[in-house]
Design a protein around this motif. Structure first.
Motif: not given
Length: 175
Positions: A80-98
């Motif tokens: 999603k974006d980078v906040i300081k030294d961290y990467v903000r992530i979200v699961p991709i809901k198009r996949t079964k595991q997401g």
């Protein structure tokens, strides 16, 4: 306004039970999330019980360091974006595991809600067009509730005593 519940009172026992139950559910929820994503995490974006009327906790994004981001499956995770030294992530809901991970992210079991807290403590919502969410805390053998100025808890419930911020800080500093 901050109120301290008198030790052993009905208000004290109620606040303590809610704080303990929410803490237990939060730990179980984080464990479920970590099990579903396949790694432990320290930081996340989302909601905490004290920030919603329904007192839910929901992880809406996970913050991982850049090294961890490089190791993750890009077909499962979206940056999603980078906040300081961290990467903000979200699961991709198009996949079964997401989809499965998203379902776990929404699996927090709320212990109570805004209206039930007011009802159980015998508090009136007060007047005005703003709602201040009650913040509950149990620490060092003391129970506290923080409310907005529109609720006068000490008038509605004699088990709750208004205290100053400095007294509150003194009581929790032993933590």
């Amino acid at each position: 306004m901050i109120y301290k519940a008198k030790y052993g009172s009905k208000a004290y026992e109620y606040i303590k039970s809610i704080c303990e139950a929410e803490d237990k559910e939060f730990k179980a929820y984080v464990k479920r999330v970590e099990d579903s994503v396949g790694f432990e995490f320290d930081k996340f974006g989302g909601y905490m019980p004290d920030s919603t009327l329904t007192r839910i906790c929901e992880v809406t994004s996970i913050l991982v360091d850049k090294e961890k981001w490089e190791q993750l499956d890009k077909k499962l995770w979206k940056k999603k974006d980078v906040i300081k030294d961290y990467v903000r992530i979200v699961p991709i809901k198009r996949t079964k595991q997401g989809k499965a991970i998203s379902a776990v992210l929404s699996s927090y079991n709320a212990v109570t809600d805004y209206w039930r807290i007011l009802k159980e403590l015998g508090l009136n919502e007060g007047s005005g067009n703003r709602i201040t969410l009650p913040q509950l805390r149990y620490t060092n053998g003391h129970c506290f509730i923080r409310l907005g100025d529109n609720v006068r808890a000490d008038n509605d419930n004699p088990d709750l005593v208004e205290i100053t911020m400095s007294e509150y800080e003194r009581l929790i500093e032993k933590e």
